[in-house]
Structures are given as structure tokens and as C-alpha cells.
Design a protein around this motif. Structure first.
Motif, PDB file in Angstrom:
ATOM      1  N   TYR A  78      -4.235   2.392  24.120  1.00 33.19           N
ATOM      2  CA  TYR A  78      -3.172   1.652  24.782  1.00 33.19           C
ATOM      3  C   TYR A  78      -3.405   1.574  26.291  1.00 33.19           C
ATOM      4  CZ  TYR A  78      -0.411   2.363  20.501  1.00 33.19           C
ATOM      5  OH  TYR A  78       0.045   2.371  19.213  1.00 33.19           O
ATOM      6  N   TYR A  79      -3.253   0.380  26.841  1.00 34.09           N
ATOM      7  CA  TYR A  79      -3.129   0.229  28.288  1.00 34.09           C
ATOM      8  C   TYR A  79      -2.519  -1.136  28.574  1.00 34.09           C
ATOM      9  CZ  TYR A  79      -7.520  -2.543  28.344  1.00 34.09           C
ATOM     10  OH  TYR A  79      -8.486  -3.487  28.136  1.00 34.09           O
ATOM     11  N   THR A  80      -1.957  -1.268  29.767  1.00 33.75           N
ATOM     12  CA  THR A  80      -1.233  -2.483  30.108  1.00 33.75           C
ATOM     13  C   THR A  80      -1.831  -3.136  31.347  1.00 33.75           C
ATOM     14  OG1 THR A  80       0.374  -1.446  31.603  1.00 33.75           O
ATOM     15  CG2 THR A  80       0.891  -1.425  29.248  1.00 33.75           C
ATOM     16  N   PHE A 257     -12.503   9.912  27.721  1.00 33.07           N
ATOM     17  CA  PHE A 257     -11.544  10.575  26.835  1.00 33.07           C
ATOM     18  C   PHE A 257     -10.304   9.694  26.749  1.00 33.07           C
ATOM     19  CE2 PHE A 257     -10.575  12.369  31.073  1.00 33.07           C
ATOM     20  CZ  PHE A 257      -9.226  12.057  31.168  1.00 33.07           C
ATOM     21  N   VAL A 258      -9.469   9.905  25.745  1.00 34.84           N
ATOM     22  CA  VAL A 258      -8.277   9.055  25.579  1.00 34.84           C
ATOM     23  C   VAL A 258      -7.023   9.844  25.224  1.00 34.84           C
ATOM     24  CG1 VAL A 258      -9.599   6.992  24.937  1.00 34.84           C
ATOM     25  CG2 VAL A 258      -8.826   8.558  23.137  1.00 34.84           C
ATOM     26  N   ASP A 259      -7.116  11.164  25.105  1.00 32.55           N
ATOM     27  CA  ASP A 259      -5.977  11.974  24.655  1.00 32.55           C
ATOM     28  C   ASP A 259      -5.432  11.436  23.323  1.00 32.55           C
ATOM     29  OD1 ASP A 259      -6.188  13.633  26.804  1.00 32.55           O
ATOM     30  OD2 ASP A 259      -4.312  13.048  27.765  1.00 32.55           O
ATOM     31  N   TYR A 260      -6.241  11.535  22.295  1.00 32.96           N
ATOM     32  CA  TYR A 260      -5.868  11.025  20.968  1.00 32.96           C
ATOM     33  C   TYR A 260      -4.532  11.595  20.498  1.00 32.96           C
ATOM     34  CZ  TYR A 260     -10.315   8.814  19.585  1.00 32.96           C
ATOM     35  OH  TYR A 260     -11.396   7.986  19.454  1.00 32.96           O
ATOM     36  N   PHE A 261      -3.757  10.766  19.786  1.00 34.29           N
ATOM     37  CA  PHE A 261      -2.551  11.282  19.148  1.00 34.29           C
ATOM     38  C   PHE A 261      -2.387  10.707  17.749  1.00 34.29           C
ATOM     39  CE2 PHE A 261      -0.767   7.424  21.042  1.00 34.29           C
ATOM     40  CZ  PHE A 261       0.155   6.979  20.099  1.00 34.29           C
ATOM     41  N   THR A 377       0.360   9.507  10.034  1.00 31.05           N
ATOM     42  CA  THR A 377      -0.112   8.154  10.323  1.00 31.05           C
ATOM     43  C   THR A 377      -1.625   8.088  10.171  1.00 31.05           C
ATOM     44  OG1 THR A 377      -0.141   8.655  12.696  1.00 31.05           O
ATOM     45  CG2 THR A 377       1.821   7.561  11.827  1.00 31.05           C
ATOM     46  N   LYS A 378      -2.119   6.927   9.820  1.00 35.06           N
ATOM     47  CA  LYS A 378      -3.503   6.801   9.383  1.00 35.06           C
ATOM     48  C   LYS A 378      -4.484   6.353  10.464  1.00 35.06           C
ATOM     49  CE  LYS A 378      -2.376   2.172   7.619  1.00 35.06           C
ATOM     50  NZ  LYS A 378      -2.326   1.317   6.424  1.00 35.06           N
ATOM     51  N   VAL A 379      -3.996   6.015  11.650  1.00 39.59           N
ATOM     52  CA  VAL A 379      -4.860   5.510  12.719  1.00 39.59           C
ATOM     53  C   VAL A 379      -4.811   6.452  13.910  1.00 39.59           C
ATOM     54  CG1 VAL A 379      -5.281   3.601  14.314  1.00 39.59           C
ATOM     55  CG2 VAL A 379      -4.526   3.118  11.976  1.00 39.59           C
ATOM     56  N   TRP A 380      -5.971   6.780  14.453  1.00 42.05           N
ATOM     57  CA  TRP A 380      -6.031   7.582  15.672  1.00 42.05           C
ATOM     58  C   TRP A 380      -5.814   6.657  16.863  1.00 42.05           C
ATOM     59  CZ3 TRP A 380      -8.713  12.684  16.496  1.00 42.05           C
ATOM     60  CH2 TRP A 380      -8.720  13.444  15.318  1.00 42.05           C
ATOM     61  N   ARG A 381      -4.887   7.060  17.738  1.00 41.66           N
ATOM     62  CA  ARG A 381      -4.568   6.251  18.912  1.00 41.66           C
ATOM     63  C   ARG A 381      -4.736   7.074  20.182  1.00 41.66           C
ATOM     64  NH1 ARG A 381       1.302   4.335  17.125  1.00 41.66           N
ATOM     65  NH2 ARG A 381       1.152   6.120  15.702  1.00 41.66           N
ATOM     66  N   GLY A 382      -5.089   6.403  21.268  1.00 39.58           N
ATOM     67  CA  GLY A 382      -5.234   7.057  22.561  1.00 39.58           C
ATOM     68  C   GLY A 382      -4.345   6.384  23.587  1.00 39.58           C
ATOM     69  N   ALA A 383      -3.683   7.191  24.417  1.00 38.30           N
ATOM     70  CA  ALA A 383      -2.749   6.639  25.395  1.00 38.30           C
ATOM     71  C   ALA A 383      -3.110   6.971  26.834  1.00 38.30           C
ATOM     72  CB  ALA A 383      -1.335   7.139  25.098  1.00 38.30           C
ATOM     73  N   HIS A 384      -4.112   7.834  27.044  1.00 41.32           N
ATOM     74  CA  HIS A 384      -4.432   8.266  28.410  1.00 41.32           C
ATOM     75  C   HIS A 384      -5.940   8.165  28.642  1.00 41.32           C
ATOM     76  CE1 HIS A 384      -0.817  11.167  27.723  1.00 41.32           C
ATOM     77  NE2 HIS A 384      -0.393   9.960  28.056  1.00 41.32           N
TER      78      HIS A 384
END
Length: 438
Positions: A78-80, A257-261, A377-384
């Protein structure tokens, strides 16, 4: 042919308006320096805040609608692109990680950084949430975690005015009530001073005079132009800053890195988790076990996309009865960003082992809190995303880009390790630190 012109020169050009760029501009403007902040995205309309469709799908502040922004290997990151960057759409967490502060201050020579942390906390009104404001299933989860011996603490949040908070539970998509602090506050104060803020201005490349930066080439609605600057601060984010550096022949982009959640959900009765502050408390196991846990419920569309279909049918499609926890890890710096902006990132075996430890703890807490029928949840997501122009690699301890005079970087790309915790306060403090020294 696109229009080209030479704009008035500025002392410092800041590329990007998120936590780092806004804090740099804020400090420079306080000193009366001539500053230009260039933001590729638009200003945010307040009517667009507060919902997935309004903030992500329709106006497109989120890259690829926050649904399809994937690495080449399939990780969602994620990023904006907007004035204020992701600070506008984050959950408002202003977490002071003392270990990261110590490492940056002493191991990486950022003397005086602690004072900048102090100032950033005061200016963002960062304080832990009162226990009484943690409500519904979030409170039940905090109590359940504490009954198991976990140190579940109210999260520290940045507020403009707590009285305007409606406890709507939609912090992730921006606060349309004006309660939450974001870096636009710094930009507003900077523009009252000596700073100029421009949106819709995408920096295409850096300009040089020998080994000294001389300005930037910018593309906007009126065409392309060159802008002269005695110094340039890159704060375009960890996925964009290395692209500009690589285009100038400066090695960067590695160590992402992305800080996966990942989220764990269960079904519970007698309450809801849809009201109140998002991520109202934190369980910080980042130093000992590499993960953190916080209450979180996905938006409806993401919930439908990322939860397994059979479970959704058995649990029902309503989110009101969901009890959920986010598990976030400080992942390995194993990804990279290429010169054309392609992102390569996938969880490593070590990341998977860390995540599983966190998921086991989350399941234990959910069960102790009365949740049943658990699902992951089935998808690894990164926010950072960060690490792609790290201190000691692309930049030195003064955040100067190696081998170039007058060029700096100040965003999550300079972090030499994954924090695993919300990094906005850390990046803001670094921005203030650099703004006092440029």
C-alpha cells in the motif's frame, strides 16, 4: 512538443510531502529558508475521506486503488499519491519506538534526534488513547490479551482535536471529521512562512552541475520545466526515491522491507469492532519475537477479497459480528525496486516463520476473547515500504546521498532496518532533524 521553462530558483527543493518531506519543509520555513515542496499527487478533498470507495477507488489517492498494487511476486504494497502522503490515510498511530530511536541516535550518529522526537510528539499531540475510549470488541480483545499475560497497551495517536472524533472506525481511509493529525498541518504552517507548495508536479529527474545537485526536472499540467535548487531533499517514499536516484546513476533500490501484515478473524457475539479508533491498542513483540498485534477489521471490499470464499459463506458477509487482529512483522530486507519502478518482494522463509509465531498468538487471543470459527486472510500485504536508500548504503549518517553534494534523502527509504511498528513518528522526527541541519 511539451512546454519547457526555467522557474525561479529556490534554496531547497523538497520532493514529496509525506511525513519526512513535510517535516523538513516545516523546519526550513521556520528558519526563513526559501523552500519549494513538489508533490506528484493532488490535494485531498475532505469529502473523499472516510471510505474505501471514496478514498481509494474513485479519486485514486491509493496506488492502483489499494487492491492491485502488487509486487512482481504478488505481495500487495500500500502507498498513496497525494498531498500529505500516507499520513493522511494511516490509522493515526504515532508510536515512539525507543529501540529504533536509540539505534539511529547512537549507532548511526543522528545526535539530537531524541529532541526531534519530543517536538514531533508535542506538535502532533501524540498521546496514548484513554482506556475508556477503547470500545466494543477492541476492548474485549485487549482484556483477553492481558488475561494471557500479553502487554497490551493503548496505542499512541496524533490528534488535531479529539472532540471532533466520531469513533466511526474509518481511520484507515482518512478522517473526514478533522480529528486526526497528518503532515498537511506542517505543510500549512510552512506555506504561511517561506515555503511554496505545488501539487500535480511529478519530478522526472535530478539535475546536476558536476557532482553537485543543481535542481530538478518537473512535469506538471503546464508541461515540463526545470527548477533550480541549491539543495534537494528526496522524500518521495521508498518506492519512488530509489527510482530517481537510479535514473541519476546512483546505486539504490535494494534492501526493500514492507512490514508485512496478515489478519485473523473470528465470529463473536454481543458487540462489534466497527466503532472506535482503528488499531486502538498494540502488543509489541517486535524486539523479542519480531511481530506486533493490533485490533483491525478490513474494509468490506478487502474483507470479501482476502478472506477464503467458503469461510465467508459459513460466517456470513456482514462485518458487524467480526472480531479481528492484525499481525505485522518486521520482515527481512529482501526486496528491491528497479529503475523503471518495478517492485520485487516476496516473504522469505524467515518471514513466514515470524508471521506464524504472531498468528499463533493472535489465534490464542481471539479464542480467549470469545471468538470462534477463526480464519486467516490469504494475501500478504505491506503497509510500510522502506530500506531502499538506507543509511550506511545510499546515504551517510547525515542523510546526504553518497558522492553528491547538496542531495539528501529523508523518508522510509533511509531506514536501515524494518521497524515492524508504525513508522510515521520516526520519519517525522528524522525530517525535523534534517530540516534543522540542511
Amino acid at each position: 512538443m511539451p512546454k519547457r521553462s526555467m522557474s525561479t530558483a529556490f534554496e531547497i527543493v523538497v520532493v514529496g510531502s509525506g511525513a519526512g518531506g513535510a517535516a523538513v519543509a516545516h523546519e526550513l520555513a521556520k528558519r526563513g529558508r526559501s523552500v519549494l515542496v513538489l508533490e506528484a499527487g493532488p490535494d485531498v478533498e475532505e469529502s473523499h475521506l472516510g471510505g474505501m470507495f471514496a478514498a481509494a477507488v474513485s479519486p485514486g489517492y491509493y496506488h492502483r486503488m489499494a487492491l492491485f498494487s502488487r509486487s512482481a511476486e504478488g505481495s500487495i504494497i500500500y502507498y498513496t499519491s497525494n498531498l500529505g502522503g500516507t499520513t493522511v490515510f494511516a490509522c493515526g498511530n504515532m508510536i515512539r519506538d525507543r529501540e529504533i530511536e536509540r539505534r539511529l541516535s547512537f549507532d548511526f550518529g543522528m545526535t539530537g534526534l531524541s529532541q526531534c522526537f519530543d517536538e514531533a510528539e508535542i506538535e502532533s499531540s501524540a498521546l496514548p488513547l484513554p482506556i475508556g475510549s477503547i470500545m466494543g470488541f477492541s476492548r474485549r480483545l485487549m482484556d483477553g490479551a492481558r488475561s494471557l499475560g500479553y502487554d497490551a497497551r493503548p496505542a499512541s495517536k496524533g490528534f488535531v482535536d479529539k472532540r471532533t472524533c466520531k469513533a466511526c472506525g474509518k481511520c484507515t481511509f482518512g478522517c473526514r471529521h478533522g480529528a486526526k493529525w497528518d503532515s498537511r498541518r506542517y505543510l500549512a504552517s510552512a506555506s504561511v512562512g517561506s515555503a511554496t507548495i505545488r501539487t500535480g508536479a511529478r519530478v522526472e529527474r535530478l539535475l546536476f552541475d558536476g557532482r553537485r545537485v543543481a535542481g530538478v526536472s518537473v512535469k506538471g499540467k503546464g508541461g515540463s520545466e526545470t527548477i533550480a535548487g541549491e539543495a534537494v531533499v528526496l522524500a518521495a517514499g521508498a518506492l519512488n526515491t530509489p527510482v530517481l536516484l537510479q535514473a541519476s546513476g546512483i546505486e539504490s533500490g535494494k534492501g526493500l522491507f514492507v512490514d508485512y501484515f496478515v489478519c485473523v478473524y473470528g465470529i463473536a457475539d454481543g458487540g462489534t469492532q466497527l466503532q472506535g479508533q482503528t488499531m486502538a491498542f498494540l502488543i509489541d513483540e517486535s524486539r523479542e519475537h519480531g511481530f506486533m498485534i493490533s485490533p483491525f477489521i478490513d474494509d468490506q471490499l478487502q474483507y470479501l477479497l482476502y478472506c477464503p470464499l467458503p469461510w465467508r459463506f459459513s460466517a456470513g458477509f456482514s462485518r458487524r459480528h467480526l472480531m479481528g487482529l492484525m499481525v505485522k512483522i518486521g520482515d527481512e530486507r529482501s526486496g528491491w525496486v528497479t529503475s523503471d519502478g518495478t517492485v520485487h518482494k516476496a516473504p522469505t522463509p524467515a518471514d513466514r516463520a515470524t508471521m506464524e509465531r504472531g498468528l499463533e498468538a493472535a489465534r490464542e487471543i481471539l479464542k480467549a476473547s470469545g471468538a470462534r470459527n477463526l480464519v486467516t486472510t490469504k494475501v500478504w500485504r505491506g503497509a510500510h515500504p522502506g530500506g531502499t536508500a538506507a543509511i550506511g548504503e545510499a546515504v551517510d549518517n547525515d542523510l546526504k546521498v553518497r558522492g553528491v553534494q547538496g542531495l539528501y534523502a529523508c523518508d522510509a527509504s533511509v531506514l536501515p532496518f524494518a521497524p515492524g511498528l508504525p513508522p510515521i513518528l520516526t520519519i517525522t522526527a528524522m525530517g525535523k532533524w534534517l530540516g534543522k541541519r540542511v
